[in-house]
Enzyme design. Structure first.
Site, mmCIF file in Angstrom:
data_model
loop_
_atom_site.group_PDB
_atom_site.id
_atom_site.type_symbol
_atom_site.label_atom_id
_atom_site.label_comp_id
_atom_site.label_asym_id
_atom_site.label_seq_id
_atom_site.Cartn_x
_atom_site.Cartn_y
_atom_site.Cartn_z
ATOM 1 N N GLU A 260 41.298 48.138 44.733
ATOM 2 C CA GLU A 260 40.867 46.879 45.344
ATOM 3 C C GLU A 260 39.607 47.060 46.188
ATOM 4 O O GLU A 260 38.752 46.175 46.248
ATOM 5 C CB GLU A 260 41.993 46.288 46.189
ATOM 6 C CG GLU A 260 43.259 45.964 45.426
ATOM 7 C CD GLU A 260 43.015 45.168 44.163
ATOM 8 O OE1 GLU A 260 42.088 44.334 44.128
ATOM 9 O OE2 GLU A 260 43.756 45.376 43.188
ATOM 10 N N GLY B 122 46.334 32.994 36.207
ATOM 11 C CA GLY B 122 45.176 33.691 36.758
ATOM 12 C C GLY B 122 43.980 33.509 35.844
ATOM 13 O O GLY B 122 43.926 32.572 35.062
ATOM 14 N N GLY B 123 43.062 34.424 35.892
ATOM 15 C CA GLY B 123 41.837 34.275 35.111
ATOM 16 C C GLY B 123 41.764 35.139 33.877
ATOM 17 O O GLY B 123 40.698 35.287 33.297
ATOM 18 N N HIS C 152 36.578 46.756 44.009
ATOM 19 C CA HIS C 152 36.174 45.362 43.807
ATOM 20 C C HIS C 152 35.405 44.866 45.026
ATOM 21 O O HIS C 152 34.370 44.208 44.905
ATOM 22 C CB HIS C 152 37.408 44.478 43.611
ATOM 23 C CG HIS C 152 38.013 44.542 42.252
ATOM 24 N ND1 HIS C 152 37.289 44.357 41.099
ATOM 25 C CD2 HIS C 152 39.296 44.762 41.867
ATOM 26 C CE1 HIS C 152 38.097 44.443 40.054
ATOM 27 N NE2 HIS C 152 39.315 44.699 40.489
ATOM 28 N N GLU D 149 36.071 44.950 36.160
ATOM 29 C CA GLU D 149 36.976 46.021 36.576
ATOM 30 C C GLU D 149 36.290 47.383 36.662
ATOM 31 O O GLU D 149 36.922 48.373 37.029
ATOM 32 C CB GLU D 149 38.161 46.118 35.618
ATOM 33 C CG GLU D 149 39.078 44.909 35.604
ATOM 34 C CD GLU D 149 39.826 44.700 36.915
ATOM 35 O OE1 GLU D 149 39.992 45.682 37.660
ATOM 36 O OE2 GLU D 149 40.237 43.556 37.186
ATOM 37 N N HIS E 230 48.989 36.950 35.083
ATOM 38 C CA HIS E 230 47.609 37.277 34.740
ATOM 39 C C HIS E 230 47.016 36.241 33.795
ATOM 40 O O HIS E 230 45.892 35.771 34.005
ATOM 41 C CB HIS E 230 47.562 38.632 34.024
ATOM 42 C CG HIS E 230 47.688 39.820 34.897
ATOM 43 N ND1 HIS E 230 48.879 40.235 35.413
ATOM 44 C CD2 HIS E 230 46.760 40.716 35.328
ATOM 45 C CE1 HIS E 230 48.691 41.332 36.127
ATOM 46 N NE2 HIS E 230 47.418 41.640 36.102
ATOM 47 N N ILE E 231 47.750 35.899 32.742
ATOM 48 C CA ILE E 231 47.160 35.058 31.698
ATOM 49 C C ILE E 231 47.582 33.593 31.777
ATOM 50 O O ILE E 231 46.929 32.739 31.167
ATOM 51 C CB ILE E 231 47.454 35.618 30.285
ATOM 52 C CG1 ILE E 231 48.948 35.560 29.951
ATOM 53 C CG2 ILE E 231 46.941 37.046 30.166
ATOM 54 C CD1 ILE E 231 49.264 35.967 28.508
#
Length: 752
Positions: free
Chosen positions: A533, A674-675, A536, A562, A670-671
């Site tokens: 993290e 999220g994005g 990022h 990522e 996630h799918i």
């Protein structure tokens, strides 16, 4: 695949308007007379969500503040936007870049600031009142965003600007503006700017519905995670369970009783219990890794995989409706399916290209995974007896841990005392100081926070001494009101147009909390998540891009985002880095060299199964968004979503097929919330680049301090600096001198 939620979670995805909302910044304190009369109200009565000169006033914000703030800001936004459209409609003959995108940024930042704070609090301090306010205002936000994305005057103006930008100008600033315009035009096309009449209305209704479904999906997962608990009172069931896990579960029981029971003076007893097991990640992983009682493992495993799959919180119909809506909207935009639409704004050129990379890696990983499982099975039969003649899903992690311990003579619990969070943070900051020439300094108390555990830090450039960025760190699990996983998000984005030069990030983890007088003693996977993290965060905070729409993580293709995060993980196998923080929390003694050597050897342990697991998730995602007939599946006239899961699993994880009752997709946020829809493959796609990038440091020698600093500076000046202002393949080539190769990834995973 790491046991985390989306590692970068933007509030929305799409046009320039959407990205501006995601950055959640503002150019000024936004006191509007339509909300508060400055002649009749004191400053202390002003809605804290409208006080935007500095960072959010978390200690003052209440759920009741959201609706009046949103309504006021949207009213002003509509007025400003109408004025802009009127000006742009007059003529685009001599239109300049400065008259469009910077204007859009400035007018959108106030509502972006407010909605960004609301979204953040909804994830880390969730409660009934806030959830209700958030859901009530979400349609208003989506409607406003849609108006921007479908503005014909803005689209025409940007198209005219794009024509002018074809003149060669190699400066970074010119590249940023060009990328911002290109990205905006593409996003507006994907946002339905080309639709008219009934088609446009239908498209917009679908978009509104998708937003509602995503929020409901996420809420269902959070509520189901909170709803489950298993309290154990038999001390014999704790046989073999490490003290840290027992302490965590005992502490969870005490906290639960104090918050919900009549007994207020309950005492913590780690050895006698009771112990309260939940489905938040630290608790779940501890059960799967250390609970000898097979029936408990089975119960917790199935509860985890069946979250949000029944009764009023059933996400199955939400998944079908989401898939149908996305497919229909993609076709309205001229694509064959949603996956094709998704990839139109990513690095990967096609679904087939993703499958080719997946199969290339699978060819190496699958034989390794099958060999790993065979070894685990042999040990389970030897040590566990006849009941393990066949391994079940809830056995694999447990016996994998026992095999790892026997192979390397090192347990997770032995390393925990050397990974105290305060020391890990110091070591991580020493690393980035060494390779990126920055100083990270504690600034606790300088800004308001949403929970006492949250910390605040400032980042300084060592050469100039300038304060260049800041970040909040929310490190611990709070299953009662914080969603699971780990993620980085934007608090304040860098923007020349809005006079914002100091980006601020949210770094959120769900690590093991302190127990009693002990600090948070982290597992190695929790240390890895923190480094991930922070990677990022570095891309967000160290950007030199000044055009807001491409600064930091904004405008970076999803399958490249990522790279910095996974790159940071590699440093946990660099001895000098680890010894910067691996000190016993009580004695201060450094980690024994023998222990580090064993830890390093463990790096390749289980990589075959872990890789296959990540690959199968990525391919299930792509299949559902490219070739799956959701209409037929929902009616029972074709494959169901769970049939797809089993079919794809038979190719990539044939050695451990999903259980018939497996409903993992119902919590695959996630799918579906999220994005990462048609983009989960991005983890592995970017991992190829991150491993190759780290190989640049390995090639000069990790112990060659002078050369490592040179390579580190180059990484900062390219990958961490350029943001979305330069196409990601070009960024990588500027750093590495060539396109990425998979060799380093396969080598790091022992899959050559």
């Amino acid at each position: 695949m790491k046991q985390v939620m989306p590692l970068v979670r933007l509030m929305f995805l799409g046009s320039v308007a959407v990205r501006a909302f995601s950055r959640s910044s503002t150019v000024r304190s936004f006191y509007r007379t339509s909300a508060v009369s400055m002649t009749t109200a004191s400053v202390t009565t002003i809605n804290p969500l409208l006080q935007q000169d500095g960072l959010p006033r978390f200690a003052e914000i209440e759920p009741k503040d959201l609706t009046p703030a949103v309504e006021d800001l949207l009213q002003q936004l509509e007025h400003d936007f109408q004025e802009l459209e009127t000006k742009l409609s007059a003529s685009t003959d001599n239109i300049e870049y400065e008259a469009v995108l910077p204007q859009v940024e400035r007018m959108q930042f106030p509502i972006g600031y407010t909605w960004g704070v609301a979204g953040h609090l909804n994830a880390v301090k969730n409660g009934d009142e806030l959830r209700e306010a958030y859901q009530a205002n979400q349609p208003k936000i989506v409607k406003a965003l849609t108006q921007f994305k479908q503005s014909q005057p803005v689209f025409a103006a940007l198209s005219a600007i794009a024509e002018k930008q074809k003149v060669e100008d190699d400066s970074f600033y010119a590249q940023q503006k060009k990328r911002a315009v290109e990205n905006s035009l593409r996003s507006m096309k994907l946002g339905g700017v080309g639709l008219e009449g009934e088609a446009k209305e239908t498209f917009n209704n679908m978009k509104m519905r998708l937003a509602e479904l995503a929020t409901k999906f996420s809420n269902n997962v959070l509520d189901e995670t909170k709803a489950f608990s298993l309290t154990l009172t038999d001390a014999s069931q704790m046989d073999g369970v490490p003290d840290s896990a027992k302490a965590m579960w005992a502490n969870a029981h005490v906290n639960f009783v104090k918050q919900n029971g009549e007994e207020k003076d309950v005492e913590l007893d780690v050895e006698k219990g009771p112990w309260r097991i939940t489905l938040d990640m630290p608790s779940y992983i501890a059960v799967m890794s250390h609970m000898k009682d097979r029936t408990v493992r089975e119960q917790v495993y199935k509860a985890y995989l069946q979250r949000a799959s029944s009764d009023e919180r059933n996400n199955t119909p939400i998944i079908y409706e989401t898939l149908k809506l996305k497919n229909s909207m993609a076709k309205m935009l001229g694509f064959d399916n949603y996956a094709e639409q998704s990839l139109s704004s990513k690095m990967a050129p096609s679904v087939e290209a993703v499958r080719e990379l997946t199969d290339l890696i699978a060819a190496k990983a699958l034989p390794a995974a099958e060999k790993e499982l065979a070894e685990i099975t042999v040990l389970a039969r030897e040590k566990g007896g006849d009941e393990y003649s066949e391994l079940k899903h809830w056995d694999v992690t447990y016996w994998s841990e026992r095999l790892k311990e026997s192979k390397f003579e090192l347990t997770e619990e032995e390393t925990r005392p050397y990974f105290a969070l305060p020391a890990v943070l110091d070591g991580m900051f020493q690393l980035v100081s060494r390779i990126f020439d920055i100083d990270v300094q504690s600034a606790d108390g300088e800004e308001q926070v949403w929970h006492p555990d949250v910390r605040f830090f400032k980042v300084f450039d060592k050469e100039s001494g300038k304060h260049i960025a800041s970040f909040f760190l929310d490190p611990y699990s709070r299953p009662e009101n914080k969603r699971g996983g780990a993620w980085m998000n934007v608090c304040i984005g860098k923007s020349e147009a809005c006079n914002r030069d100091t980006p601020v990030a949210y770094l959120t983890c769900n690590g093991s909390p302190p127990v009693g007088t002990k600090p948070s003693l982290m597992t190695f996977r929790e240390v890895t998540t923190l480094f991930h993290e922070f990677g990022h965060g570095l891309q967000h905070m160290l950007t030199t891009a000044t055009v807001g729409d491409v600064a930091g993580i904004s405008g970076v293709e999803w399958d490249a985002v990522e790279l910095p995060s996974q790159f940071m993980e590699n440093w946990l196998f660099d001895k000098s880095t680890v010894y910067g923080f691996a000190k016993h929390w009580e004695t201060g003694a450094p980690m024994p060299e023998e222990m580090f050597d064993k830890l390093e050897k463990q790096r390749m342990y289980g990589t075959g199964m872990a890789t296959c697991r990540q690959l199968v998730f990525g391919q299930i995602d792509l299949e559902l968004h490219s070739a799956f007939d959701a209409e037929a599946g929902e009616k029972g006239a074709g494959e169901s979503i769970f049939d797809v899961q089993r079919r794809i699993s038979s190719k990539y994880v044939p050695y451990m097929m999903p259980l018939p009752e497996d409903r993992f997709l119902c919590s695959f946020s996630h799918i579906f919330a999220g994005g990462y829809a048609a983009g989960y493959y991005s983890y592995k796609w970017a991992e190829v680049m991150s491993a190759d990038a780290f190989a640049a440091f390995e090639e000069v020698g990790l112990d060659n301090e002078e050369e490592v600093k040179k390579v580190g500076r180059k990484f900062r000046d390219t990958v961490l600096s350029l943001g979305g202002g330069v196409e990601p393949m070009e960024v990588f080539k500027q750093f590495r001198g060539r396109e990425p190769r998979p060799d380093a990834l396969l080598r790091h995973n022992g899959l050559e």
